[in-house]
Design a protein around this motif. Sequence first.
Motif, PDB file in Angstrom:
ATOM      1  N   SER A  72      -9.354  30.892  51.829  1.00 41.31           N
ATOM      2  CA  SER A  72      -9.475  30.425  53.155  1.00 41.31           C
ATOM      3  C   SER A  72      -9.692  29.140  53.482  1.00 41.31           C
ATOM      4  O   SER A  72      -9.620  28.658  54.587  1.00 41.31           O
ATOM      5  N   THR A  73     -10.479  28.346  52.518  1.00 40.54           N
ATOM      6  CA  THR A  73     -10.976  26.853  52.851  1.00 40.54           C
ATOM      7  C   THR A  73      -9.955  26.071  52.289  1.00 40.54           C
ATOM      8  O   THR A  73     -10.019  25.042  52.839  1.00 40.54           O
ATOM      9  N   SER A  74      -9.140  26.512  51.065  1.00 34.08           N
ATOM     10  CA  SER A  74      -8.028  25.469  50.660  1.00 34.08           C
ATOM     11  C   SER A  74      -6.941  26.190  50.092  1.00 34.08           C
ATOM     12  O   SER A  74      -6.905  27.097  49.244  1.00 34.08           O
ATOM     13  N   GLN A  75      -5.819  25.852  50.443  1.00 34.54           N
ATOM     14  CA  GLN A  75      -4.562  26.144  49.871  1.00 34.54           C
ATOM     15  C   GLN A  75      -3.659  25.118  49.372  1.00 34.54           C
ATOM     16  O   GLN A  75      -3.801  23.979  49.842  1.00 34.54           O
ATOM     17  N   SER A  76      -3.057  25.306  48.288  1.00 33.53           N
ATOM     18  CA  SER A  76      -2.364  24.343  47.541  1.00 33.53           C
ATOM     19  C   SER A  76      -0.998  24.871  46.822  1.00 33.53           C
ATOM     20  O   SER A  76      -0.785  25.911  46.796  1.00 33.53           O
ATOM     21  N   ALA A  77      -0.152  23.764  46.520  1.00 34.89           N
ATOM     22  CA  ALA A  77       1.108  24.152  45.862  1.00 34.89           C
ATOM     23  C   ALA A  77       1.484  22.797  44.980  1.00 34.89           C
ATOM     24  O   ALA A  77       0.805  21.613  45.252  1.00 34.89           O
ATOM     25  N   ALA A  78       2.008  23.028  43.890  1.00 29.34           N
ATOM     26  CA  ALA A  78       2.333  21.862  43.201  1.00 29.34           C
ATOM     27  C   ALA A  78       3.861  21.886  42.435  1.00 29.34           C
ATOM     28  O   ALA A  78       4.442  23.121  42.384  1.00 29.34           O
ATOM     29  N   TRP A  79       4.588  20.867  42.446  1.00 29.39           N
ATOM     30  CA  TRP A  79       5.785  20.773  41.623  1.00 29.39           C
ATOM     31  C   TRP A  79       5.734  19.985  40.360  1.00 29.39           C
ATOM     32  O   TRP A  79       5.296  18.956  40.531  1.00 29.39           O
ATOM     33  N   SER A  80       6.294  20.566  39.448  1.00 27.56           N
ATOM     34  CA  SER A  80       6.221  19.507  38.208  1.00 27.56           C
ATOM     35  C   SER A  80       7.539  19.285  37.945  1.00 27.56           C
ATOM     36  O   SER A  80       8.431  19.399  38.136  1.00 27.56           O
ATOM     37  N   SER A 109       4.667  12.902  36.660  1.00 24.21           N
ATOM     38  CA  SER A 109       5.694  13.673  37.350  1.00 24.21           C
ATOM     39  C   SER A 109       5.303  14.794  38.042  1.00 24.21           C
ATOM     40  O   SER A 109       6.320  15.629  38.446  1.00 24.21           O
ATOM     41  N   THR A 110       4.095  15.175  38.433  1.00 22.53           N
ATOM     42  CA  THR A 110       3.775  16.341  39.056  1.00 22.53           C
ATOM     43  C   THR A 110       3.302  15.972  40.465  1.00 22.53           C
ATOM     44  O   THR A 110       2.530  14.986  40.672  1.00 22.53           O
ATOM     45  N   VAL A 111       3.690  16.573  41.432  1.00 23.61           N
ATOM     46  CA  VAL A 111       3.334  16.243  42.797  1.00 23.61           C
ATOM     47  C   VAL A 111       2.494  17.439  43.337  1.00 23.61           C
ATOM     48  O   VAL A 111       2.999  18.700  43.059  1.00 23.61           O
ATOM     49  N   SER A 112       1.401  17.341  43.862  1.00 29.23           N
ATOM     50  CA  SER A 112       0.669  18.378  44.489  1.00 29.23           C
ATOM     51  C   SER A 112       0.162  18.286  45.835  1.00 29.23           C
ATOM     52  O   SER A 112       0.182  17.171  46.220  1.00 29.23           O
ATOM     53  N   VAL A 113       0.028  19.244  46.505  1.00 29.19           N
ATOM     54  CA  VAL A 113      -0.347  19.153  48.039  1.00 29.19           C
ATOM     55  C   VAL A 113      -1.495  20.113  48.378  1.00 29.19           C
ATOM     56  O   VAL A 113      -1.625  21.343  47.554  1.00 29.19           O
ATOM     57  N   THR A 114      -2.456  19.816  49.070  1.00 30.10           N
ATOM     58  CA  THR A 114      -3.587  20.636  49.435  1.00 30.10           C
ATOM     59  C   THR A 114      -3.667  20.622  51.020  1.00 30.10           C
ATOM     60  O   THR A 114      -3.474  19.590  51.483  1.00 30.10           O
ATOM     61  N   PRO A 166      -6.261  19.232  61.525  1.00 26.56           N
ATOM     62  CA  PRO A 166      -6.157  19.372  60.018  1.00 26.56           C
ATOM     63  C   PRO A 166      -4.505  19.127  59.806  1.00 26.56           C
ATOM     64  O   PRO A 166      -3.770  18.721  60.436  1.00 26.56           O
ATOM     65  N   GLY A 167      -4.468  18.892  58.367  1.00 28.52           N
ATOM     66  CA  GLY A 167      -3.238  18.268  57.895  1.00 28.52           C
ATOM     67  C   GLY A 167      -3.369  18.779  56.535  1.00 28.52           C
ATOM     68  O   GLY A 167      -3.794  19.601  55.917  1.00 28.52           O
ATOM     69  N   ILE A 168      -2.437  17.923  55.693  1.00 27.12           N
ATOM     70  CA  ILE A 168      -2.226  17.970  54.437  1.00 27.12           C
ATOM     71  C   ILE A 168      -2.551  16.561  53.306  1.00 27.12           C
ATOM     72  O   ILE A 168      -2.693  15.531  53.992  1.00 27.12           O
ATOM     73  N   SER A 169      -2.924  16.934  52.124  1.00 23.02           N
ATOM     74  CA  SER A 169      -3.202  15.864  51.331  1.00 23.02           C
ATOM     75  C   SER A 169      -2.236  15.715  50.374  1.00 23.02           C
ATOM     76  O   SER A 169      -2.211  17.013  49.397  1.00 23.02           O
TER      77      SER A 169
END
Length: 179
Positions: free
Chosen positions: A82-90, A41-46, A32-35
């Motif tokens: 429980s299957t996917s978590q995410s965050a974003a920076w604008s 100008s938006t960065v997102s991680v899943t 498991p890792g991150i994408s």
Amino acid sequence: MRNSSPVLRSGLTVAVAALPLALAAVPAVAGPGISVSTTGSTVSVTTSSCTQINGSWGTASLLTSSQGSFAQGRQVTLSGTSTSQSAAWSSVSPGTYTVIVVCSDGTTAGTQSVVVSTAPSPSRSASPSASPSRGVMGGVGGSTTDYGTVTLVAGGMLVGAGLLGTAVYLRRRNKPYRL
């Protein structure tokens, strides 16, 4: 009785030779890792490797090249299921960044670098124009370019040379061979 062993051996040889290519086509994922992705100008991680503890999935941090620790970066709380978590920076400035995700149990889900490039300037949208005066040009094949006389004459000469060559070939083919 047919002997199919050469066919079987050649099939196995092809399969063994194709195996490294098939393995190279699959991205290497150790677990498991991150994408991380960027859009303007938006960065997102899943990620899918964090578990919820006391209502929290974990925290993601966006670090510039001059920042050295997780606490120094722009931190965002993960949200999701429980299957996917995410965050974003604008409103992220252009540059190279490192994204680190730490789950609520203290484990690091992953670290990945990302490059944010300058946003392209907005392009002008095409304004509606008047309908063509000649209507739909059916039968033209989608081409409405008017070629010059030289181009048309050269094309006609090529078609004529092809027809002449075909006629000569067929004429010689019909003659019986004479010694």
